[in-house]
Design an enzyme around this catalytic site. Structure first.
Site, short mmCIF file in Angstrom:
data_model
loop_
_atom_site.label_atom_id
_atom_site.label_comp_id
_atom_site.label_asym_id
_atom_site.label_seq_id
_atom_site.Cartn_x
_atom_site.Cartn_y
_atom_site.Cartn_z
N GLY A 213 -10.25 -7.70 3.84
CA GLY A 213 -10.91 -8.45 4.91
C GLY A 213 -9.88 -9.19 5.74
CG ASN A 214 -10.28 -10.07 9.53
OD1 ASN A 214 -10.95 -11.02 9.91
ND2 ASN A 214 -10.62 -8.81 9.81
#
Ligand code: CTP
Length: 407
Positions: A213-214
């Site tokens: 993810g980020n």
């Protein structure tokens, strides 16, 4: 008149708390959704049960509900609110607000909210006249808080008014006129326009418990969606995993997880949209396979995760863009910012790029502020550091300007 408006009614511990019950009734009758936040002292004067039965929502007092341990998020409450009114506000609550003493849910919510705040003081004459109260009230006024009081006209002078709380009817009038003056200020320039906004990160599954993810929080995209709705647009918001409430009840929201899901959902709406704003931080790659069972630490070699490319949602949509559609992308860059942004504008067939530089402090992921440069084919405009709410307003202003140019 207040239909659908979200109002936080803060009640602190004064004898005038009984009047808040009337105020609450008036607000609910006018169509507002009211969330009561009461201080521990407030509960000595009025029971939360009375308040909950009138508002239809449990009155919040503590950070946690004692029996369930449920946490009340002052940040969510602050975001949810269109207006916060504290009535009655005692000398002590006013002092805490003026000095940021966040030792209860009411003051904490005040410190978190971006909404307009009104305060209806209530105290005896000596407390009202005391220089310390005068100072604290002056601080609140300087902080943009609106004081609703029969003595409000005397605040600027040394004349001392009465500390009596304003009558609920008059507080209601002040609230209504706040919303009245607010609305004409925003012409519904996007009336009848369909807008699609992508927001937040995407999560790309590695196995049933892990993902890539980020750090995107989705705040910028949500503020843009909210601003478009405020200007009269018909908004569809496609968002990855975020912890944000839908910013406006009229927005149609689709929660997705992965880039592929975001792509499918966006694609199905983009054709009929007049404006598309790609604010999501889409993962460029995903694991080629999502393993069916959890990767174990023991009994195997160090795992290698092969990544494959995700579709570029903005570029794919850009390829099918019609002449009368306006597409906006975001670009988060660390170097050669302008050059890269201009390149993305062309490559993705967009009409405008909102450029963030990770080099600017207070810009980018997770924070409430942003510093942007708007890049179009023939123009580049840089803006100072602003709240994401104000940045959203600048972006939407610019979109409207560009649309009008094309007319
Ligand atoms: N974008 C998208 N789908 C992707 C990647 C990006 O829709 N798979 C959109 C973003 O929402 C943004 C714009 O494309 O509006 C630019 O995103 P950015 O990550 O800056 O650019 P990339 O094309 O991914 O290029 P790079 O990461 O190499 O800078």
């Amino acid at each position: 008149m207040l239909k659908g408006k979200h109002i936080v009614l803060g009640i602190s511990g004064g004898i005038a708390a009984y009047k808040s019950v009337f105020l609450l009734r008036l607000l609910v009758k006018a169509g507002a959704e009211v969330q009561v936040v009461i201080t521990p002292n407030g509960k000595e004067f009025i029971t939360p049960v009375t308040l909950s039965s009138l508002s239809g929502k449990p009155a919040i007092s503590e950070f946690f509900t004692a029996n369930t341990g449920e946490w009340h998020s002052h940040v969510d409450l602050g975001l949810w609110a269109d207006l916060m009114i504290i009535a009655p506000a005692t000398a002590s609550t006013i002092a805490k607000m003026a000095n940021g003493v966040a030792d209860n849910m009411l003051v904490t919510s005040y410190l978190s909210t971006k909404a307009h705040v009104m305060v209806a003081p209530a105290m005896d004459l000596d407390m009202w006249a005391h220089p310390s109260t005068r100072r604290n009230i002056a601080t609140l006024v300087a902080d943009g808080v609106e004081i609703i009081s029969p003595a409000a006209g005397e605040l600027a002078s040394h004349l001392v008014g009465k500390g009596r709380m304003e009558e609920p009817q008059n507080i209601l009038k002040a609230i209504e006129s706040y919303f009245d003056t607010l609305h004409p200020a925003v012409p519904p320039a996007l009336n009848g326009k369909k807008v699609i906004v992508t927001a937040g990160p995407t999560h790309e599954k590695i196995d049933p418990v892990r993902f890539i993810g980020n750090y995107s929080s989705g705040k910028m995209g949500f503020e843009i969606a909210r601003e478009c709705a405020r200007r009269g647009a018909d908004v569809t918001l496609v968002c990855g995993p975020v912890a944000l409430p839908t910013p406006n009840p009229d927005i149609e929201r689709f929660d997705v997880t992965s880039a592929l899901e975001m792509y499918e959902t966006t694609r199905s709406f983009v054709q009929s949209a007049d404006i598309a704003i790609f604010a999501a931080a889409v993962a460029d790659y995903r694991p080629e396979v999502c393993r069916e069972s959890k990767i174990k630490r023991e009994k195997q070699q160090e795992p290698v995760i092969k990544l494959v490319k995700n579709p570029d949602i903005a570029a794919e949509c850009g390829r099918g863009k019609r002449k009368n559609q306006f597409f906006v992308g975001f670009a988060l860059e660390t170097d050669n910012e302008l050059e890269n942004a201009q390149e993305k504008l062309v490559k993705k067939n967009l009409d405008m790029i909102v450029l963030n530089s990770l080099r600017d402090q207070g810009a980018g992921f997770q924070c409430d502020t942003n510093k942007i440069t708007i890049v179009t084919a023939d123009d580049t405009v840089s803006f100072p550091l602003k709240s994401k709410t104000d940045v959203a307003s600048d972006v939407v202003d610019r979109i409207i300007l560009e649309l009008n140019k094309g007319k």
